[in-house]
Motif scaffolding. Sequence first.
Motif, short mmCIF file in Angstrom:
data_model
loop_
_atom_site.label_atom_id
_atom_site.label_comp_id
_atom_site.label_asym_id
_atom_site.label_seq_id
_atom_site.Cartn_x
_atom_site.Cartn_y
_atom_site.Cartn_z
N ALA A 101 0.82 -1.20 0.00
CA ALA A 101 0.00 0.00 0.00
C ALA A 101 0.86 1.25 0.00
O ALA A 101 0.57 2.24 -0.70
N GLU A 102 1.96 1.24 0.78
CA GLU A 102 2.85 2.41 0.80
C GLU A 102 3.54 2.59 -0.54
O GLU A 102 3.64 3.72 -1.06
N VAL A 103 4.00 1.50 -1.13
CA VAL A 103 4.72 1.59 -2.41
C VAL A 103 3.84 2.22 -3.48
O VAL A 103 4.22 3.19 -4.15
N THR A 104 2.63 1.65 -3.65
CA THR A 104 1.77 2.13 -4.74
C THR A 104 1.24 3.54 -4.46
O THR A 104 1.09 4.34 -5.38
N ARG A 105 0.97 3.84 -3.22
CA ARG A 105 0.46 5.17 -2.90
C ARG A 105 1.56 6.22 -3.09
O ARG A 105 1.30 7.32 -3.59
N THR A 106 2.79 5.90 -2.69
CA THR A 106 3.89 6.86 -2.84
C THR A 106 4.11 7.21 -4.30
O THR A 106 4.19 8.39 -4.67
N ILE A 107 4.20 6.21 -5.16
CA ILE A 107 4.48 6.49 -6.58
C ILE A 107 3.28 7.18 -7.23
O ILE A 107 3.43 8.03 -8.11
N THR A 108 2.05 6.86 -6.77
CA THR A 108 0.86 7.51 -7.32
C THR A 108 0.79 8.97 -6.88
O THR A 108 0.48 9.86 -7.70
N LEU A 109 1.08 9.24 -5.62
CA LEU A 109 1.09 10.63 -5.16
C LEU A 109 2.14 11.44 -5.90
O LEU A 109 1.94 12.62 -6.22
N PHE A 110 3.28 10.80 -6.17
CA PHE A 110 4.30 11.50 -6.95
C PHE A 110 3.80 11.80 -8.37
O PHE A 110 4.03 12.88 -8.91
N ALA A 111 3.10 10.84 -8.96
CA ALA A 111 2.54 11.08 -10.30
C ALA A 111 1.55 12.23 -10.27
O ALA A 111 1.56 13.10 -11.16
N ASP A 112 0.69 12.25 -9.25
CA ASP A 112 -0.26 13.37 -9.11
C ASP A 112 0.48 14.70 -9.01
O ASP A 112 0.11 15.71 -9.64
N PHE A 113 1.53 14.69 -8.18
CA PHE A 113 2.30 15.92 -7.99
C PHE A 113 2.97 16.35 -9.30
O PHE A 113 2.95 17.54 -9.67
N ALA A 114 3.57 15.41 -10.00
CA ALA A 114 4.26 15.73 -11.25
C ALA A 114 3.28 16.28 -12.28
O ALA A 114 3.58 17.26 -12.99
N VAL A 115 2.10 15.67 -12.38
CA VAL A 115 1.09 16.13 -13.34
C VAL A 115 0.66 17.55 -13.00
O VAL A 115 0.60 18.43 -13.88
N ASN A 116 0.35 17.80 -11.75
CA ASN A 116 -0.12 19.13 -11.36
C ASN A 116 0.96 20.19 -11.50
O ASN A 116 0.69 21.33 -11.90
N THR A 117 2.21 19.81 -11.19
CA THR A 117 3.31 20.76 -11.33
C THR A 117 3.54 21.12 -12.79
O THR A 117 3.70 22.30 -13.15
N ALA A 118 3.54 20.12 -13.65
CA ALA A 118 3.71 20.36 -15.08
C ALA A 118 2.53 21.15 -15.64
O ALA A 118 2.70 22.04 -16.49
N LEU A 119 1.32 20.83 -15.18
CA LEU A 119 0.14 21.54 -15.67
C LEU A 119 0.16 23.01 -15.26
O LEU A 119 -0.14 23.90 -16.08
N ASP A 120 0.52 23.27 -14.02
CA ASP A 120 0.58 24.66 -13.57
C ASP A 120 1.56 25.46 -14.44
O ASP A 120 1.29 26.62 -14.82
N PHE A 121 2.69 24.84 -14.74
CA PHE A 121 3.69 25.52 -15.57
C PHE A 121 3.15 25.76 -16.97
O PHE A 121 3.24 26.87 -17.51
#
Length: 910
Positions: A99-119
């Motif tokens: 659960a930690e593994v999949t949630r960590t990489i998914t949260l990072f994906a969410d963060f990366a998407v939102n960071t790239a989108l904001d830019f």
Amino acid sequence: MPTPNPVTNRSAMQTIIANARRHSHYLARHLDNGNLKPEILHPMLDKVLGTADFQAFADWEKIRADENEEELARQLRLLRRYVMAQIIVRDINRISDLAEVTRTITLFADFAVNTALDFAYAYYQDMYGTPIGRYTREAQHLSVVAMGKAGGYELNVSSDIDLIFVYPEAGDTDGKRERGNQEFFTKTGQKLIALLNDITADGQVFRVDMRLRPDGDSGALVLSETALEQYLIQQGREWERYAWCKGRVVTPYPNGIASVVRPFVFRKYLDFNTYEAMRTLHRQIRSEVGRKGMADNVKLGAGGIREVEFVAQIFQMIRGGRIRSLQLKGTQETLHELARLGILEHHTANTLLDAYRFLRDVEHRLQYWDDQQTQTLPQNPEQQQLLAESMGFADYAAFSDGLNRHRSQVNAIFNEILADPEETPQQKAESWQWVWQENGDEETLRSRLAEHGFEADTVAERLAQLRHSHKYRHLSAHAQPRFDAVMPPLAEAAAAQTNPTATLLRLLDFLETVSRRSAYLAFLNEHPQALRQLAGIMSQSSWVAAYLCKYPILLDELLSAQLMETEHDWPALAAELSDGLANAGGDTEAQMDILRHFQHTQVFRLAVQDLAGLWTVEALSDQLSALADTILAAALPAVWADTPKTHTGTPNIAVIGYGKLGGKELGYSSDLDLVYLYDDPHPDAPDIYGRFVRRLTNWLSAATGAGTLYDIDLRLRPNGDAGFLAHSTAAFEKYQHESAWTWEHQSLTRARFICGNSAIGAFFDRVRQQVLTQPRDTAELAREIIAMREKMFPTHPPADSDVKYARGGVVDVEFIVQYLILAHSHRHPELLDNYGNIALLNIAADCGLIDKTLAEQSRTAYRFYRQQQHNTKLRDADKINLTPELLNHYQSVRNLWRQVFGEDARFEAV
């Protein structure tokens, strides 16, 4: 989520990193090249990473303000490298769990998407201005939907991310270089993809896959919510339902995507068409696996990850429209919920969960090796041994045994659930194809029908009528083959009953009713055992057969493990109902449907159990009354929230049940006699509570797409039809003491507080006690009750063939008990307890008010009457036969009537 396990000791830190690098060339390479700084990595190993950690990694705001695209891309790739290293070290050393593994990489994906989108958004906003909606005139933002494992917080560490881009509405930007919203968001989406997907000297953040969008690679990169809705309605395919099941909006901007997608994925009615759709999709995957030699693929091979996901999602797609708690994104949480609901046995769900965790751990270890998106077992002996050790096995042979055990269990469960019906042993029984042969010989058909116990002419005529009916001839290309396929086993199931002709005719009526909904035909073809159970139920009861024709969605209950469970936990069921109403988000029609689905389900379960002989009439009435109580208690706050212009969060009102509800003697089709009392000083209280009662009555009695609930009778309120719908407590008390007729006090003997404001409930109990216990002239009371009984004769003649109105029948027992309460409860308050007529007769005898022998005889008679009424309703009992037993019961009650009232002239005169 496990409790973080700090690794503060430097030596211990070096040990776990060294152990992890043995199992990951990717990690070893970056460590050896100096691409992972200890001062950054080591603190990350001591905790579970979250969005705040990603945010603190770089000065993202400055990068965006500087429009430094190169630096943004570099920092995201560096961050990804550290996140991967943290996950690998913690997972290989079993500091974290799946659960930690999949949630960590998914949260990072969410963060990366939102960071790239904001830019990307800011970049084009500076160039073209802000996109504005044509209709709302509000600023528009792009919503990014994560599909697949990203949507379910289940990303694997080397996964690509499946995205769909949606914006709210068409329009134009407001800058000097005006552009349409479609063009603006297309450019924004393209830049977002490049920021994540492009391979640079620092690697890649995520491979971005946009092929799940409408029309795939040939479709527009972005689309409006209106275009998405039109596409799903007009062109959406079954595999897209499966894909959208996990769709999750990862951006924070307001949108209406959920309301567009939900009805496409989660159908309003049970959707057993899903079985064949999932089979087709799985066959395609199996074919691809076989063609490419991927039998050792732990995701796509037999018993692999995909089959676990399929099992979870097939039940979501079949039942998720009705059971909102199944509208989940994650596989593990869905399996837990399926077990909680009893849709999957707990053992089955646990087997799938254990296998899923094992297989996902294997998948990650395969990907840790060199950061490749692979699920295929290694061929290299060294890598095989390391894989086995990382999974806790001594060698690869032991690992393979464990892996194969999990996969074989998953595959067995999957095949059991998704096996083709033609492959099931039930279909190998005697062929009944002759029943529905289009060009069969008519004489042969009649002869064979007679051989199997059918009334040949009646059944043959009905079959011919059905074949030539408008409904059958206009069935869809999907529905007609299913209809044809189910006819032979349907006839065979009917022939096995004691009344084959009646059973088959009821089954054919049902089949014709549901024929336009091919999902129900799919159900009957998928579940031959349920079809035989359906025949058994319909053979016993035309009422249940008609109930199923009205509510065919109840077919699914035949598969429920709770169908024959007689332990009804009403508090738990009430909580489940309240949760369902709350989850409807204030949608009035949905809430009304939820109440109806809940009630229909419980009534059907009780009826099936009743036919199996699991309930006495009294116990069944208690259950039906508890069901009505539960419905009313759940509806009251929901309707209040739906009532406009209220002045308080909680209504100061109580629901009082009279008649059969008050006496806990409800039958399957009983109406509800209700009275509403309020205690509220607000000057508009009469109007507010009047409107509330009208709305509540409509919620309870109106027909919706889900059917009907109860007939509501409000005529027992003060002043009857001429009175207010809701009465103040003061007005009710004054009326009962000063204006109520004797018959109204008779009704009060069978009244009780159901739900609402408990203080008003206590007030009602106090007034009821005061009214019922006031001393009365017993002779005058007897004359009034006798006169009341005689007024019934013109409209309800006391014929012996009618157990309710016959002299010595049901009504006479009720009048006797009501008289005893009104005449004697001031000296014997135990008569006030609303235990029902059978118990009250016994209490009256114990008080010395009636003869014990006559009381017991009348109790037995009353039980017999109620059973006769019940059998006539449920079990297709014929008209009441005037047996010696029935006549003796009438005589026992008449004897008690004479003892209580000293009156018998009317027995023979009428």
